[in-house]
Design an enzyme around this catalytic site. Structure first.
Site, PDB file in Angstrom:
ATOM      1  N   TYR A 223       7.246  22.421 -30.527  1.00 31.23           N
ATOM      2  CA  TYR A 223       8.615  22.896 -30.208  1.00 31.23           C
ATOM      3  C   TYR A 223       8.674  22.280 -28.803  1.00 31.23           C
ATOM      4  CZ  TYR A 223      10.176  23.048 -34.881  1.00 31.23           C
ATOM      5  OH  TYR A 223      10.057  21.789 -36.482  1.00 31.23           O
TER       6      TYR A 223
ATOM      7  N   ARG B 269       9.403  19.000 -27.393  1.00 32.02           N
ATOM      8  CA  ARG B 269      10.566  18.612 -27.995  1.00 32.02           C
ATOM      9  C   ARG B 269      11.494  19.397 -27.147  1.00 32.02           C
ATOM     10  NH1 ARG B 269      11.211  18.761 -33.833  1.00 32.02           N
ATOM     11  NH2 ARG B 269      13.188  18.269 -33.096  1.00 32.02           N
TER      12      ARG B 269
ATOM     13  N   THR C 246      21.881   8.422 -39.993  1.00 28.14           N
ATOM     14  CA  THR C 246      20.646   9.174 -40.403  1.00 28.14           C
ATOM     15  C   THR C 246      20.158   7.955 -41.364  1.00 28.14           C
ATOM     16  OG1 THR C 246      20.219  10.937 -42.048  1.00 28.14           O
ATOM     17  CG2 THR C 246      22.367  10.481 -42.547  1.00 28.14           C
ATOM     18  N   SER C 247      19.300   8.189 -41.865  1.00 32.05           N
ATOM     19  CA  SER C 247      19.067   7.416 -42.641  1.00 32.05           C
ATOM     20  C   SER C 247      18.940   7.927 -44.148  1.00 32.05           C
ATOM     21  CB  SER C 247      16.647   7.321 -42.476  1.00 32.05           C
ATOM     22  OG  SER C 247      16.284   8.655 -42.556  1.00 32.05           O
TER      23      SER C 247
ATOM     24  N   GLN D 162      22.217  17.015 -38.631  1.00 32.56           N
ATOM     25  CA  GLN D 162      20.743  17.184 -39.859  1.00 32.56           C
ATOM     26  C   GLN D 162      20.482  18.049 -38.055  1.00 32.56           C
ATOM     27  OE1 GLN D 162      19.386  14.763 -42.656  1.00 32.56           O
ATOM     28  NE2 GLN D 162      21.551  13.681 -42.107  1.00 32.56           N
TER      29      GLN D 162
ATOM     30  N   CYS E 284      12.906  35.993 -35.261  1.00 33.38           N
ATOM     31  CA  CYS E 284      12.082  37.026 -35.517  1.00 33.38           C
ATOM     32  C   CYS E 284      11.313  36.472 -37.883  1.00 33.38           C
ATOM     33  CB  CYS E 284      11.987  38.580 -35.582  1.00 33.38           C
ATOM     34  SG  CYS E 284      10.702  39.414 -36.004  1.00 33.38           S
TER      35      CYS E 284
ATOM     36  N   CYS F   9       8.671  39.131 -30.766  1.00 32.53           N
ATOM     37  CA  CYS F   9       9.874  39.854 -31.373  1.00 32.53           C
ATOM     38  C   CYS F   9      10.034  40.678 -29.997  1.00 32.53           C
ATOM     39  CB  CYS F   9       9.724  40.310 -32.498  1.00 32.53           C
ATOM     40  SG  CYS F   9      11.287  41.403 -32.950  1.00 32.53           S
TER      41      CYS F   9
ATOM     42  N   HIS G 149      20.426  22.107 -40.137  1.00 36.96           N
ATOM     43  CA  HIS G 149      18.973  22.226 -39.785  1.00 36.96           C
ATOM     44  C   HIS G 149      18.576  23.401 -38.951  1.00 36.96           C
ATOM     45  CE1 HIS G 149      18.111  18.069 -42.654  1.00 36.96           C
ATOM     46  NE2 HIS G 149      18.679  18.950 -42.851  1.00 36.96           N
TER      47      HIS G 149
HETATM   48  P1  OAD Z   1      16.030   9.511 -39.304  1.00 41.30           P
HETATM   49  O1  OAD Z   1      14.956   9.993 -37.533  1.00 41.30           O
HETATM   50  O2  OAD Z   1      15.189   9.529 -40.957  1.00 41.30           O
HETATM   51  O3  OAD Z   1      16.642   8.478 -39.468  1.00 41.30           O
HETATM   52  C1  OAD Z   1      17.858   7.949 -38.153  1.00 41.30           C
HETATM   53  C2  OAD Z   1      18.504   6.736 -38.073  1.00 41.30           C
HETATM   54  O4  OAD Z   1      18.649   6.935 -37.367  1.00 41.30           O
HETATM   55  C3  OAD Z   1      17.693   5.708 -38.685  1.00 41.30           C
HETATM   56  O5  OAD Z   1      18.674   5.454 -40.070  1.00 41.30           O
HETATM   57  C4  OAD Z   1      18.483   5.064 -38.018  1.00 41.30           C
HETATM   58  O6  OAD Z   1      18.734   3.358 -37.877  1.00 41.30           O
HETATM   59  C5  OAD Z   1      19.445   5.332 -37.200  1.00 41.30           C
HETATM   60  N1  OAD Z   1      19.261   5.051 -35.830  1.00 41.30           N
HETATM   61  C6  OAD Z   1      19.142   4.179 -34.852  1.00 41.30           C
HETATM   62  N2  OAD Z   1      19.267   4.490 -33.244  1.00 41.30           N
HETATM   63  C7  OAD Z   1      21.156   4.618 -33.870  1.00 41.30           C
HETATM   64  C8  OAD Z   1      22.126   4.158 -33.042  1.00 41.30           C
HETATM   65  N3  OAD Z   1      21.843   4.352 -31.745  1.00 41.30           N
HETATM   66  N4  OAD Z   1      22.836   4.470 -33.366  1.00 41.30           N
HETATM   67  C9  OAD Z   1      22.916   5.144 -35.054  1.00 41.30           C
HETATM   68  N5  OAD Z   1      22.154   5.215 -35.770  1.00 41.30           N
HETATM   69  C10 OAD Z   1      21.189   4.612 -35.505  1.00 41.30           C
HETATM   70  O7  OAD Z   1      16.756  10.696 -38.689  1.00 41.30           O
HETATM   71  P2  OAD Z   1      17.806  11.819 -39.907  1.00 41.30           P
HETATM   72  O8  OAD Z   1      18.344  10.804 -41.078  1.00 41.30           O
HETATM   73  O9  OAD Z   1      18.260  13.243 -38.740  1.00 41.30           O
HETATM   74  O10 OAD Z   1      14.034  16.888 -40.454  1.00 41.30           O
HETATM   75  O11 OAD Z   1      16.315  12.315 -40.517  1.00 41.30           O
HETATM   76  C11 OAD Z   1      17.068  13.321 -41.179  1.00 41.30           C
HETATM   77  C12 OAD Z   1      15.404  14.669 -41.038  1.00 41.30           C
HETATM   78  O12 OAD Z   1      14.512  14.404 -41.326  1.00 41.30           O
HETATM   79  C13 OAD Z   1      15.235  15.662 -39.765  1.00 41.30           C
HETATM   80  O13 OAD Z   1      17.134  16.575 -39.563  1.00 41.30           O
HETATM   81  C14 OAD Z   1      14.138  16.318 -39.432  1.00 41.30           C
HETATM   82  C15 OAD Z   1      13.424  14.986 -40.482  1.00 41.30           C
HETATM   83  O14 OAD Z   1      12.344  14.898 -40.839  1.00 41.30           O
HETATM   84  C16 OAD Z   1      14.250  18.788 -40.056  1.00 41.30           C
HETATM   85  O15 OAD Z   1      13.391  18.061 -39.323  1.00 41.30           O
HETATM   86  C17 OAD Z   1      13.635  19.353 -41.860  1.00 41.30           C
HETATM   87 ZN    ZN Z   2      11.390  40.994 -35.657  1.00 42.44          ZN
END
Ligand code: OAD
Ligand code: ZN
Length: 245
Positions: free
Chosen positions: A69, A72, A191-192, A103, A129, A150, A121
């Site tokens: 983290y 990131r 989002t995927s 998300q 904590c 903490c 998320h």
């Molecule tokens: P993903 O990495 O699964 O998907 C990203 C999506 O963005 C894909 O479908 C790409 O095609 C699309 N993409 C790429 N470039 C783009 C652009 N310039 N404009 C628009 N779209 C574009 O990410 P999420 O769907 O956010 O969860 O993933 C969902 C969750 O999975 C995240 O919140 C995280 C991860 O594990 C947790 O950590 C709980």
């Molecule tokens: Zn605490």
């Protein structure tokens, strides 16, 4: 992209909507320089989620999880919102009942000016904590102490994000479901649509009669359900929509 009529239609639907919702994923922040999770150069190609983003990983090795983290946070802290984030913030000004469901944990929507945000998320800039109710914002990069403790009870702090195998924050999820089921138009950007329950929100919207628009250069499990699927980057979509708003 020359055809502006589809953008006009979307703009009209947004302006006339009683309620509009935008759902975003990592793709909207990609053009700000933040890697996505899936896809060729996605984070989950280089790292195993179960070793880094689960409660069990944290129990076994909190230092390792915190280092991931911290890395990131280092990637994200100097990144700026892009046109995609800004157009979403602008839509909030236009529609009387507007909700952004994200998300993403990067905080870029807030930086772009969005106010009514449901963070499904969590947020990487918050810590909480594992034992008591202590919670704080921490923007510090790099972190002084890994893993952080903490200040109230001495237990470990963890990132205030949702990990695999964990439930989403109840209020956030309930609000997201409610707004999805009562909106007239939903834009799904970057989002995927494979991670539940977020991926079900557009299905709920559609089932209640909402007009569904997807913005994503790639197809997703949602694409065939959408009224309009725009194979564009978030910034390209923003530029076109901006012209007709
Ligand atoms: P993903 O990495 O699964 O998907 C990203 C999506 O963005 C894909 O479908 C790409 O095609 C699309 N993409 C790429 N470039 C783009 C652009 N310039 N404009 C628009 N779209 C574009 O990410 P999420 O769907 O956010 O969860 O993933 C969902 C969750 O999975 C995240 O919140 C995280 C991860 O594990 C947790 O950590 C709980
Ligand atoms: Zn605490």
């Amino acid at each position: 992209m020359g055809d502006t009529s589809i953008f006009r239609e979307i703009a009209d639907k947004i302006k006339n909507a009683r309620k509009a919702v935008v759902l975003t994923g990592a793709g909207i922040s990609k053009e700000s320089g933040i890697p996505t999770f899936r896809g060729a150069d996605g984070l989950w190609k280089r790292f195993k989620p179960e070793e880094l983003a689960t409660p069990w990983a944290f129990e076994r090795n909190p230092k390792l999880v915190w280092e991931w983290y911290a890395w990131r946070r280092g990637l994200m802290h100097d990144k700026k919102p892009n046109k995609g984030h800004y157009i979403v913030a602008k839509l909030e000004q236009i529609v009387s009942h507007f909700w952004l469901i994200t998300q993403n944990i990067d905080g870029l929507h807030r930086l772009a000016g969005s106010k009514r945000i449901i963070e499904l998320h969590g947020n990487i800039w918050r810590e909480r904590c594992v034992s008591c109710s202590f919670r704080r914002e921490n923007m510090e990069v790099p972190l002084k102490e890994i893993p952080p403790k903490c200040p109230q009870c001495g237990s470990l702090l963890r990132p205030d994000v949702v990990w695999f195998g964990e439930a989403l924050p109840t209020d956030a999820l309930n609000d997201a479901i409610h707004h999805s089921e009562t909106c007239e138009i939903m834009l799904v950007i970057g989002t995927s649509a494979v991670v539940q329950p977020a991926a079900s929100l557009p299905v709920m919207a559609k089932n209640q009669g909402a007009f569904l628009v997807e913005v994503n250069p790639e197809s997703t499990p949602l694409t065939s359900l959408c009224d309009v699927s725009l194979k564009l980057k978030a910034t390209e979509f923003a530029e076109e929509l901006e012209k007709v708003l």
